[in-house]
Design an enzyme around this catalytic site. Sequence first.
Site, short mmCIF file in Angstrom:
data_model
loop_
_atom_site.label_atom_id
_atom_site.label_comp_id
_atom_site.label_asym_id
_atom_site.label_seq_id
_atom_site.Cartn_x
_atom_site.Cartn_y
_atom_site.Cartn_z
N GLU A 148 0.82 -1.21 0.00
CA GLU A 148 0.00 0.00 0.00
C GLU A 148 0.86 1.27 0.00
OE1 GLU A 148 -2.63 -0.51 3.33
OE2 GLU A 148 -3.94 -1.87 2.24
N GLU A 300 -5.48 -7.69 -1.28
CA GLU A 300 -6.09 -7.75 0.05
C GLU A 300 -7.59 -7.51 -0.12
OE1 GLU A 300 -4.45 -5.43 3.23
OE2 GLU A 300 -2.38 -5.88 2.66
#
Length: 661
Positions: A148, A300
């Site tokens: 991320e 995810e």
Amino acid sequence: MCNYQQGITIGVAYYPEHWGRERWLTDIKKIKECGLSTLRLAELAWAQMEPEEGRFDLDWLEEFINLAWKEAGLKIILGTPSEASPVWLRDKHPEVIRLNAAGLREGGRGQHCHNTPVYRAYISRMAEEMAKRFANHPAVIGWQIDNELRGVECYCDCCRKAFQDWLKRKYETLDNLNQEWGTRFWSQHYNTWEEICLPTQDQLTISTSQVLDYKRFVSDTTVEFLNMQVDILKKHAPHQFVSHNSLGARYYAINMFDLAKKLDFYAWDSYPHVDADYTECCLGHDLARGTKHRAFWMLEQKNGYFNGSNYNLALEPGIVRNWGYQDISRGANGVMYYRWRANRWGQEQNPNGILRHDGSPRRAFYEIQQLIKELAPISSDLASSQVYAPVALIHNYSDIWAHQAKRQYTNISYDDVMMEYYRALTESGVTPDIVLPNDEKLSNYRIVLAPNLMLISQAEAENLKKYVANGGHLVLGVRSGMKNENNVVTDLPWPGLLAELAGVTVDEFEAFPPHAWNTVVYQGISYDVRKWADVLTSHTAQVKAVYGGKFYQGKPAVTRNVYGQGSVTYFGAAGCPELTKRYLEALLDEYGIVRTKMPAGVFLTIRETETKRFLFVINMNTQPCFLELPCSGTSCISGKQAGGSVCVKGMDTEVILCEKG
């Protein structure tokens, strides 16, 4: 090449460093029982892999990988751990932590300076060690860079020097920079490159062009940081894929199209609320797919509760399965759930895990197991299919950054206008690709929507002209073409470089407060316009709708202009979702794009191969829904005939195999 695209991959993030070795085999067997095929490992385990400077310990990781491969045939995705540097590194080199705009070290998750040579050297060495160790391991199919990635706005001396060098490459001379930034305004003229500062809090004057370029610089250098690791991994393991799990469509600090260029496929992470607006989730999928015009992955996918939120609703039965289907329906060829077992420590102690804290299965275990069984017969076909997207929606990071540099009117935002158009499409059962204004494949789309194109370069304008001249239809939104690519207002009549294309000029505009608005009359019906009105003069365009009130009553609000073999709509009103939807419905019908009236919270998407069409209907409501489908076929879930008028149960998905034709 690795075989990661032979079917739809369903997997999970696992953290062997969190659990004792005595638990590993138990988890591996349970993972296999669930039907999961792939594990994501190590993206936050730098301190375990390099416990002291220069002393690498990858034995424990290889031991786990060997066990997972031998006992269950589990494939592995390894993460480079640059999001979470070890304590010893930060103690020795505090400069790896960002300096904020006030000149103070400011930590936080992932807040490293991506331009510090020290940090780049340490993570390069770590990536080298991992790549050399696992490049030829039969279980390892690919890599995730970082985790991320944030576009970190750091204001240290390294970043200042890097920014000055970035500007030299862009503008070549100071005269060009001063001219393009308009530094005569407020005495901001620069005599040397070294005088140029970052937009820190102690600066007396900050140019909006300077801020835009700084945000471009942050994005570019973040992409460089990622690509540095991509190059290392590809050098050692060209047969393994490399990807990254981005923060999605609403994360604007990085140009995701640039980020995707060197990746084998783009990926993102999705964490919706139970009562989320799933239209926004769809936007994330459509952006992910548009970055490379191909399938993406969810690295995810939430399956439990939030770790940090204002509230946490219990998961409705069926919602985890629905989340997986929504990912796949809009182009995901891989869904990796986060995480296997709920975490017990630190910042993520809420039970977002397929297993509870005590290691027992949650309801999510059985929903994922069901999803995997249902996908098995069609997995290969789906992985080789493409999402049917006859419409493109232009997304421009420079426009977003320009708004951030100076938002003149708080009543309207980039997101507001984008979602007004996007909802009109999803409510009609039409899936768009999200693309850039300079996309070379615009000719693939019958209609291109550009709701936010305030900034436009000459090259982008020429690309849009080419698209329209060759038969496409372009829809321009409010404020189109009013600035150049450096965030400077054009000296041409608005819409600037797009005026000839649109066949109109903008005479005046209004940005409405909550207590004032106007109306637009379209085909005899009046619609409220609550956010923005561009008052138009038509030169060659046909008037499609006019304003209904105020001093400009009867003036054009929506026009259409023929250009070459195609045409252009200038849609001069924003904050009028019903009008936007009705106008786009008419365009869809005109261009032969099949639309379906979708109930709120229900989503329709199509994936196609050369011979097969998979129609997904996903009901994110707790109550059943009824709708008319555009085609008939056989349910891939029940095996029954399906089509025409159907009922989809609450929190349920229907997948129908239809013949193409």
